[in-house]
Design a protein around this motif. Structure first.
Motif, PDB file in Angstrom:
ATOM      1  N   GLU A 158     -80.801 128.140  -8.874  1.00 37.06           N
ATOM      2  CA  GLU A 158     -79.239 129.907  -9.965  1.00 37.06           C
ATOM      3  C   GLU A 158     -79.966 129.830 -11.165  1.00 37.06           C
ATOM      4  OE1 GLU A 158     -76.020 129.170  -7.149  1.00 37.06           O
ATOM      5  OE2 GLU A 158     -76.695 127.530  -6.402  1.00 37.06           O
ATOM      6  N   THR A 159     -80.868 129.056 -12.022  1.00 33.55           N
ATOM      7  CA  THR A 159     -80.605 129.369 -13.461  1.00 33.55           C
ATOM      8  C   THR A 159     -82.126 129.803 -14.111  1.00 33.55           C
ATOM      9  OG1 THR A 159     -81.805 127.248 -13.762  1.00 33.55           O
ATOM     10  CG2 THR A 159     -79.010 127.455 -13.709  1.00 33.55           C
ATOM     11  N   TYR A 213     -88.140 129.016 -13.706  1.00 34.97           N
ATOM     12  CA  TYR A 213     -89.452 128.849 -14.233  1.00 34.97           C
ATOM     13  C   TYR A 213     -89.765 127.998 -13.703  1.00 34.97           C
ATOM     14  CZ  TYR A 213     -92.451 128.584 -18.066  1.00 34.97           C
ATOM     15  OH  TYR A 213     -93.704 128.874 -19.015  1.00 34.97           O
ATOM     16  N   PHE A 214     -89.465 126.135 -13.018  1.00 34.19           N
ATOM     17  CA  PHE A 214     -89.425 125.099 -12.972  1.00 34.19           C
ATOM     18  C   PHE A 214     -89.424 125.625 -11.280  1.00 34.19           C
ATOM     19  CE2 PHE A 214     -88.959 124.738 -17.950  1.00 34.19           C
ATOM     20  CZ  PHE A 214     -90.684 123.835 -18.428  1.00 34.19           C
ATOM     21  N   ALA A 215     -89.698 125.792 -10.929  1.00 35.89           N
ATOM     22  CA  ALA A 215     -89.848 125.944  -8.911  1.00 35.89           C
ATOM     23  C   ALA A 215     -90.483 125.012  -8.412  1.00 35.89           C
ATOM     24  CB  ALA A 215     -89.184 127.530  -8.168  1.00 35.89           C
ATOM     25  N   ALA A 266     -79.155 136.440  -5.331  1.00 39.02           N
ATOM     26  CA  ALA A 266     -77.811 137.168  -4.443  1.00 39.02           C
ATOM     27  C   ALA A 266     -77.156 138.737  -5.792  1.00 39.02           C
ATOM     28  CB  ALA A 266     -76.743 136.401  -4.627  1.00 39.02           C
ATOM     29  N   LYS A 267     -76.520 139.014  -5.488  1.00 40.26           N
ATOM     30  CA  LYS A 267     -75.619 140.264  -6.406  1.00 40.26           C
ATOM     31  C   LYS A 267     -74.658 139.681  -6.704  1.00 40.26           C
ATOM     32  CE  LYS A 267     -73.125 144.438  -5.867  1.00 40.26           C
ATOM     33  NZ  LYS A 267     -72.752 145.359  -5.329  1.00 40.26           N
ATOM     34  N   ASP A 268     -75.159 140.009  -8.651  1.00 37.60           N
ATOM     35  CA  ASP A 268     -73.778 139.755  -9.298  1.00 37.60           C
ATOM     36  C   ASP A 268     -73.740 137.645  -9.181  1.00 37.60           C
ATOM     37  OD1 ASP A 268     -73.861 142.082 -10.217  1.00 37.60           O
ATOM     38  OD2 ASP A 268     -72.383 142.524  -8.841  1.00 37.60           O
ATOM     39  N   ALA A 269     -74.318 137.348  -8.897  1.00 34.23           N
ATOM     40  CA  ALA A 269     -73.654 135.712  -8.758  1.00 34.23           C
ATOM     41  C   ALA A 269     -74.622 135.307  -9.870  1.00 34.23           C
ATOM     42  CB  ALA A 269     -74.696 135.163  -7.639  1.00 34.23           C
ATOM     43  N   ASP A 270     -75.175 133.850  -9.897  1.00 28.70           N
ATOM     44  CA  ASP A 270     -75.311 132.413 -11.246  1.00 28.70           C
ATOM     45  C   ASP A 270     -77.178 133.114 -11.373  1.00 28.70           C
ATOM     46  OD1 ASP A 270     -73.182 130.866 -10.943  1.00 28.70           O
ATOM     47  OD2 ASP A 270     -73.619 130.210  -9.189  1.00 28.70           O
ATOM     48  N   GLY A 271     -77.820 133.698 -10.281  1.00 27.58           N
ATOM     49  CA  GLY A 271     -79.004 133.801 -11.296  1.00 27.58           C
ATOM     50  C   GLY A 271     -79.286 135.029 -11.522  1.00 27.58           C
ATOM     51  N   SER A 272     -77.869 135.838 -10.780  1.00 25.97           N
ATOM     52  CA  SER A 272     -78.559 137.309 -11.980  1.00 25.97           C
ATOM     53  C   SER A 272     -77.542 137.500 -13.507  1.00 25.97           C
ATOM     54  CB  SER A 272     -77.658 138.730 -11.048  1.00 25.97           C
ATOM     55  OG  SER A 272     -76.478 138.404 -11.054  1.00 25.97           O
ATOM     56  N   VAL A 282     -80.675 134.723 -15.352  1.00 30.06           N
ATOM     57  CA  VAL A 282     -81.816 135.956 -15.716  1.00 30.06           C
ATOM     58  C   VAL A 282     -81.686 136.812 -16.237  1.00 30.06           C
ATOM     59  CG1 VAL A 282     -84.089 136.538 -14.748  1.00 30.06           C
ATOM     60  CG2 VAL A 282     -82.643 134.760 -14.120  1.00 30.06           C
ATOM     61  N   GLY A 283     -80.473 137.859 -16.047  1.00 23.45           N
ATOM     62  CA  GLY A 283     -79.864 139.019 -16.718  1.00 23.45           C
ATOM     63  C   GLY A 283     -80.404 140.291 -15.977  1.00 23.45           C
ATOM     64  N   TYR A 284     -81.047 140.140 -14.587  1.00 21.92           N
ATOM     65  CA  TYR A 284     -81.631 141.181 -13.748  1.00 21.92           C
ATOM     66  C   TYR A 284     -80.296 142.255 -13.610  1.00 21.92           C
ATOM     67  CZ  TYR A 284     -80.516 138.315  -9.864  1.00 21.92           C
ATOM     68  OH  TYR A 284     -80.239 137.087  -8.624  1.00 21.92           O
ATOM     69  N   GLN A 285     -80.408 143.435 -12.411  1.00 24.75           N
ATOM     70  CA  GLN A 285     -79.631 144.612 -12.168  1.00 24.75           C
ATOM     71  C   GLN A 285     -79.450 143.879 -10.952  1.00 24.75           C
ATOM     72  OE1 GLN A 285     -76.457 145.452 -14.045  1.00 24.75           O
ATOM     73  NE2 GLN A 285     -77.564 144.169 -15.237  1.00 24.75           N
ATOM     74  N   TRP A 286     -79.057 143.749  -9.559  1.00 24.91           N
ATOM     75  CA  TRP A 286     -79.029 143.539  -8.370  1.00 24.91           C
ATOM     76  C   TRP A 286     -79.126 145.186  -7.942  1.00 24.91           C
ATOM     77  CZ3 TRP A 286     -77.075 145.619  -3.486  1.00 24.91           C
ATOM     78  CH2 TRP A 286     -77.448 144.826  -2.549  1.00 24.91           C
TER      79      TRP A 286
END
Length: 301
Positions: free
Chosen positions: A135-136, A141-143, A160-166, A169-173
């Protein structure tokens, strides 16, 4: 355990989150159709209820396991890594594994492995697996490196939408997931290369089952082996997506039969229903047919 000593992970199409402070909800999971449950001590539990939830979850693990439920627990992070109180309290008989939220990288996962290694064997710690949820940005990157630790059996690519990962990373779901296609594909490749299972999800639009089905189908097409889910109503939909259809099973049986007939005629390839078929395709067909046979056997128990 596998022959090489690694922890065996029976494929799970669905892993359902259940809040660790909702004892009455836990008592209902025996009747759910999810392949496994994740008793959650992290985000779904208010801060002032963490300790009580930990005690509740620890007491429920053996009970649910005895009823045939596969049980995982998502633990908390603390200032120095993962909450050792959560780990020690939940490392009891019946626990299949720990879900590790927001690892910064493989070093966090190794630290939990070391804690489990230090526990006494009566807790069954040698059989407790780990599922890191990436989620970071750094963990995504180091999957591959996050997939390598011996106790890791599956890796969750959290988009997921508007969660830790987004946020990281900064993406818009979006519902079609174009913005996370690279991330999900990266997690699939990393996990498979490490010999582990890649997991997709979470679909947060609880009542949108059509959207859930479409999203799960895309993930399955990418190579995901299953999904984490947040509502019991999602289990049947996702289970169906990750199970071969009767038409698929019929096709693969035909592939095997056509190839075996071709071998008797001295040929190592054949055209079946317009498709070129050789050994590689037959090996894929046999794996899928064996997986279906195994799941049917489990369902009859």
């Amino acid at each position: 355990m596998n022959k090489d000593g690694s922890i065996y992970f029976k494929p799970a199409r669905t892993l359902l989150f259940v809040p660790g402070n909702k004892e009455s909800w836990m008592e209902k999971v025996v009747g759910y159709s999810s392949d496994a449950v994740i008793l959650d001590l992290e985000d779904s539990v208010p801060p002032n209820m963490k300790e009580a939830a930990r005690d509740t979850v620890a007491s429920k693990i053996p009970v649910l396991a005895a009823a045939g439920v596969r049980v995982f627990v998502r633990i908390n992070r603390d200032g120095e890594g993962y909450d050792t109180h959560d780990i020690r309290a939940c490392a009891v008989s019946g626990l299949e594994g720990l879900v590790l939220p927001k690892p910064d990288g493989p070093e966090d996962i190794q630290h939990v492995s070391q804690i489990l290694n230090s526990l006494d064997s009566p807790n069954g710690s040698s059989k407790i697996s780990l599922i890191p949820t990436l989620e970071t940005a750094r963990s995504l990157y180091f999957a591959y490196e996050c997939s390598l630790p011996e106790r890791v059996v599956a890796v969750f690519g959290a988009v997921a939408k508007d969660a830790d990962g987004s946020r990281s990373v900064g993406y818009q779901w979006t519902a079609d997931g174009a913005e996370t296609l690279h991330l999900r594909s990266h997690v699939v490749l990393a996990a498979r290369a490490a010999g582990k299972m890649p997991l997709g999800g979470l679909w947060q639009q609880v009542r949108d089952l059509d959207g859930l089905r479409a999203s799960a189908q895309i993930n399955r097409n990418l190579g995901m082996s299953g999904e984490m889910i947040i509502h019991p109503s999602h289990a049947d939909v996702v289970n169906q997506v990750y199970s071969p259809s009767p038409q698929e099973l019929s096709y693969y049986r035909g592939v095997v039969a056509a190839y075996e007939k071709a071998l008797t005629l001295g040929r190592a390839s054949v055209v079946y229903e317009g498709d070129h078929i050789d050994l590689a395709h037959v090996q894929t067909a046999r794996v899928l047919l064996e997986m279906d046979a195994s799941s049917q056997k489990e369902a009859r128990k």
